[in-house]
Design an enzyme around this catalytic site. Structure first.
Site, PDB file in Angstrom:
ATOM      1  N   SER A   8      20.518 -11.802  68.599  1.00  0.00           N
ATOM      2  CA  SER A   8      19.106 -11.726  68.896  1.00  0.00           C
ATOM      3  C   SER A   8      18.680 -10.320  69.307  1.00  0.00           C
ATOM      4  CB  SER A   8      18.823 -12.748  69.870  1.00  0.00           C
ATOM      5  OG  SER A   8      17.340 -12.900  70.076  1.00  0.00           O
ATOM      6  N   LYS A  24      -5.494 -20.443  79.967  1.00  0.00           N
ATOM      7  CA  LYS A  24      -4.861 -19.451  81.094  1.00  0.00           C
ATOM      8  C   LYS A  24      -3.733 -20.406  81.438  1.00  0.00           C
ATOM      9  CE  LYS A  24      -4.495 -15.971  83.618  1.00  0.00           C
ATOM     10  NZ  LYS A  24      -4.235 -14.973  82.953  1.00  0.00           N
TER      11      LYS A  24
END
Length: 304
Positions: free
Chosen positions: A122, A174
């Site tokens: 990664s 949010k």
């Protein structure tokens, strides 16, 4: 003739007290020396030509001090080359990006070689991409080209316990993702757009670093891990080997003598390094004194 127990105890207390003050005095003296050295000696990389090694292990995050040292190395004529020694399962996307960018700035000026250890996956693979040559062991675990966002949702468990969280958010996205309610379709779509954009950035880095078409990289960027041998076959690394092979390549292909010293990046100041060394020495000295006075011991002694 045996000593009175009270007298023996007093002598031990006095000895411990003297040892403590002796250690504190040494620490104060060397601390003053460290301050003087740090204030008079310029900071920077060693003034002898060398190969700089950047060890990267554990989770990769953005480290300002490492980035500053790398930026100095890019313009330091004493640094002939950089070896990035990687043993990391990855980390944050931003952390990998920052190291990738710093190493790319160095690679534009001087040789950079990546050496993969047990794991370089990664973001651990991402930071190898600016290197002109990438080495890995046959058993190295690498690849894992991809981005993930993990979360957990506890609404049913909280409901079972009779807990009702109250959330006030400025907009419907949010609080996405949230521990307290499932992802909405709108929230999932928004997060997928973020992940897809980050994935596109990662794929572009691989394509540029490995000189491959993006279409060739995409099938490899499904998050799979590979061994070093598989990565070599896929074109994600250049050769099987370690630091020894990296030094040989630098000497043969970039005229960086194998006799040059290898120095690890040091992000601590001279004062910090000296103080750390002194503290370690004093601690060992105090421990040695304490063990010599009246410390408990696990020692077998034959009966007399």
């Amino acid at each position: 003739m045996s000593l009175d127990p009270d007298l023996l105890a007093d002598r031990r207390r006095l000895r411990r007290r003297l040892t403590l003050w002796r250690g504190l005095a040494l620490l104060a003296i060397f601390g003053a020396i460290a301050f003087v050295v740090a204030s008079r000696a310029p900071e920077g990389l060693p003034g002898v030509q060398h190969v700089l090694r950047l060890p990267v292990s554990g989770v990769i995050t953005e480290d300002r001090r490492v980035l500053e040292v790398l930026d100095r190395a890019a313009t330091d004529d004493n640094v002939r080359a950089v070896i990035v020694s990687i043993d990391s399962p990855g980390g944050t996307m931003a952390g990998g990006e920052s190291l990738h960018a710093a190493l790319a700035r160095i690679a534009a000026r001087k040789p950079v070689v990546a050496v993969m250890g047990a794991t370089a996956a990664s973001a651990g693979y991402m930071i190898a991409l600016p290197a002109q040559r990438v080495f890995a062991r046959e058993a190295t675990v690498t690849g894992s080209i991809g981005v993930l966002l993990q979360t957990v949702e506890l609404s049913q468990l909280l409901e079972r316990w009779g807990i009702r969280p109250q959330v006030i958010a400025s907009g419907p996205l949010k609080d996405q993702p949230s521990l307290f309610r499932p992802l909405t379709e709108e929230g999932r779509a928004a997060l997928e757009r973020v992940i897809n954009d980050l994935q596109a950035q990662f794929v572009a880095m691989v394509a540029a670093g490995r000189h491959m078409d993006v279409e060739r990289v995409r099938p490899l960027a499904d998050g799979r891990v590979m061994t070093g041998r598989q990565a070599l076959e896929a074109g994600l690394i250049d050769a099987i080997g370690g630091e020894r092979e990296a030094r040989t390549w630098l000497a043969a292909e970039r005229e960086v003598p194998a006799s040059l010293p290898l120095r690890d990046i040091e992000t601590r100041s001279r004062a910090e390094r000296l103080l750390s060394s002194v503290t370690e020495s004093v601690t060992k000295s105090l421990l040695s004194e304490w063990l010599g006075v009246d410390a408990p011991r696990a020692v077998w002694q034959p009966p007399r």
